[in-house]
Design an enzyme around this catalytic site. Structure first.
Site, mmCIF file in Angstrom:
data_model
loop_
_atom_site.group_PDB
_atom_site.id
_atom_site.type_symbol
_atom_site.label_atom_id
_atom_site.label_comp_id
_atom_site.label_asym_id
_atom_site.label_seq_id
_atom_site.Cartn_x
_atom_site.Cartn_y
_atom_site.Cartn_z
ATOM 1 N N THR A 11 3.992 -3.528 10.559
ATOM 2 C CA THR A 11 4.334 -4.098 9.250
ATOM 3 C C THR A 11 5.531 -3.404 8.626
ATOM 4 O OG1 THR A 11 2.757 -2.591 8.257
ATOM 5 C CG2 THR A 11 1.960 -4.793 8.751
ATOM 6 N N SER A 249 2.896 5.685 0.170
ATOM 7 C CA SER A 249 2.641 4.321 0.591
ATOM 8 C C SER A 249 3.891 3.637 1.108
ATOM 9 C CB SER A 249 2.018 3.528 -0.552
ATOM 10 O OG SER A 249 2.944 2.613 -1.074
ATOM 11 N N LYS A 250 3.640 2.847 2.127
ATOM 12 C CA LYS A 250 4.712 2.106 2.767
ATOM 13 C C LYS A 250 5.285 1.120 1.749
ATOM 14 C CE LYS A 250 3.484 0.056 6.792
ATOM 15 N NZ LYS A 250 3.347 0.079 8.234
ATOM 16 N N ARG A 251 4.367 0.533 0.974
ATOM 17 C CA ARG A 251 4.821 -0.501 0.035
ATOM 18 C C ARG A 251 5.743 0.057 -1.033
ATOM 19 N NH1 ARG A 251 -0.631 -4.215 0.110
ATOM 20 N NH2 ARG A 251 -0.683 -4.041 2.347
ATOM 21 N N GLY A 253 7.858 2.333 -0.486
ATOM 22 C CA GLY A 253 9.054 2.855 0.165
ATOM 23 C C GLY A 253 9.041 4.378 0.257
#
Ligand code: GLU
Length: 478
Positions: A11, A249-251, A253
């Protein structure tokens, strides 16, 4: 034999928490002569990002986390990509239906919406088992007529207890669990179902993953039980936090391996740093090669509490790795950065030698050497240094002595210059620092420089040295 797996979803980029999971899975297997497997979990088609699988391969390769089996290297337990196993999951779900452990659910979106309620401020749907009570005929008719369906797990009454190697024994009341979806309307399995099937079929002995999966684990155990399969050993890992309150978190960034590498962090340093992010070795040591980690890793050192990602500590560790580099290797990496900032023809190798022990990342080079081509504007306050016992007044007399003195020196080497300036200080009953510090300040125009006064003299050359010292004196007197 121990078998662990890393099961990332493609993802996007890989953040540091994911990479740490991979590392611990690898170390748990390798420290006991086991196998480490890569499985790509791509059943959430909506979140799939093109190219993300390649990032996973590349990141693992650069980090030295080598998988023994996986989509790219093969193995006896393939396919290693979940979407390629799509039809198997449905077969297994049907087995559960036959055993009375799962059921078809034909409820429409609208009906499910109507079941929504607020729990702790969150809107959730707790399925009311409407379709559990459908008759055989109703089910068959619906299937024949192509009515869209999902398959749900039938959670039995009672409690479920399981053991986690990090968090200990955990007991959950089954009434807290919903009849979760195993197969979605698009025919793909949910993660919750696929992970159980895959871990079993791939003979995974130790399931290692983020603690966010801890609360779902009882549901997985009920599935293992329903199939009559052996339950793996669970090792859930504490979260990696950005600060006291927020997870990385990846979301959002947050720090990814790629970003850190692009910012000049060395893969080996990143790995060493994240190995210690939630795990403490039994020895008092901080710098470890991968081989050393494999030898020493023990799950007893895993912590329950979240770890905070500390860029300052990572930068320190990166600096330690830079210091350990053989000079030639260091120079090869540093040269492009040096060339970008320094064009005046000074000896770049000499400069590189000065900075190797002083940088945290290669990106620090530009700022560290920015004084070489052009002397920066600086304040006379820089001539004040408590420990060196200097101030602007002392600097005036000091520079007045050293300028004519240096002009006479022919042998322009560090050793000779240093010896001579120390003699000059002694002859004038001054501290060494009272001669050397003003020279250092006048030559660099900065509060810190990557080398000492006489090294700066050699780096800049005699002519430039005298010019900068005279400019310093003029400033002080001005
Ligand atoms: N695909 C899941 C994730 O990326 C894997 C969780 C697991 O290791 O079971 O979080």
């Amino acid at each position: 034999m121990i078998r662990t797996r890393f099961a990332p979803s493609p993802t996007g980029y890989m953040h540091i928490g994911n990479l740490r999971t991979a590392l611990y899975e690898f170390l748990i297997a390798k420290s006991q002569g086991g196998k480490f497997i890569l499985r790509i979990e791509d059943t959430d088609q909506a979140r799939y990002v093109e190219g993300a699988t390649d990032i996973i391969y590349k990141t693992l390769e650069m980090s030295g986390i080598t998988h023994d089996e996986g989509p790219d290297v093969g193995g006896d337990y393939g396919p290693y990509v979940q979407s390629e196993r799509k039809n198997d999951y449905i077969e297994y779900a049907k087995q559960l239906i036959e055993k009375g452990e799962a059921y078809y659910c034909f409820c429409t979106k609208e009906r499910l919406e109507s079941l929504r309620s607020e729990v702790n401020g969150e809107s959730i749907t707790h399925y009311d088992r409407h379709c559990l009570h459908l008759s055989k005929e109703e089910i068959e008719n619906n299937l024949k007529n192509g009515v869209p369906f999902v398959i749900r797990q039938k959670i039995k009454d009672g409690t479920t207890t399981f053991h986690d190697e990090v968090y200990g024994d955990i007991t959950v009341d089954n009434s807290e669990m919903e009849d979760q979806i195993l197969i979605k309307a698009d025919g793909y399995p949910t993660y919750n179902f696929a992970n159980v099937i895959d871990d079993h079929l791939m003979n995974i002995t130790h399931v290692v993953r983020g603690s966010e999966y801890l609360s779902s684990t009882p549901k997985y155990n009920l599935l293992y039980e329903a199939f009559g399969w052996e339950i793996p050993t669970y090792i859930h890992l504490p979260a990696v936090m950005k600060d006291q309150h927020n997870k990385l978190s990846k979301r959002n960034g947050d720090a990814s391996f790629q970003d850190l590498v692009a910012k000049g962090y060395l893969p080996k340093a990143i790995i060493n740093y994240i190995a210690l992010l939630g795990w403490s070795p039994s020895v008092n040591q901080e710098i470890f090669t991968m081989d050393e980690l494999i030898k020493i890793f023990d799950i007893k050192g895993l912590s329950k509490s979240p770890a905070i990602f500390d860029i300052v500590k990572l930068t320190w560790m990166n600096g330690e790795y830079i210091k350990m580099m053989p000079f030639d290797e260091f120079y090869e990496k540093a040269e492009p950065y040096l060339k970008e900032s320094v064009r005046s023809g000074v000896d770049l190798k000499m400069l590189a030698g000065f900075i190797q022990t002083r940088i945290g990342t290669f990106r620090d080079i530009a700022e560290m050497v920015d004084f070489v081509d052009t002397l920066p504007e600086y304040s006379v306050d820089l001539y004040t240094h408590k420990k060196m016992k200097t101030n602007p007044e002392i600097a005036v007399s000091s520079l007045k002595l050293s300028i004519p003195f240096l002009k006479e020196i022919e042998e322009w080497t560090n050793e000779n210059l240093y010896a001579k300036l120390v003699e000059l200080a002694q002859a004038n009953e001054m501290k060494n620092g009272q001669i050397l510090w003003p020279v250092r300040t006048a030559l660099s125009g900065k509060p810190t420089s990557p080398c000492g006064a006489t090294e700066l003299c050699v780096l800049l050359g005699k002519e430039e040295t005298i010019k900068r010292l005279e400019k310093g004196l003029a400033m002080l007197e001005g």
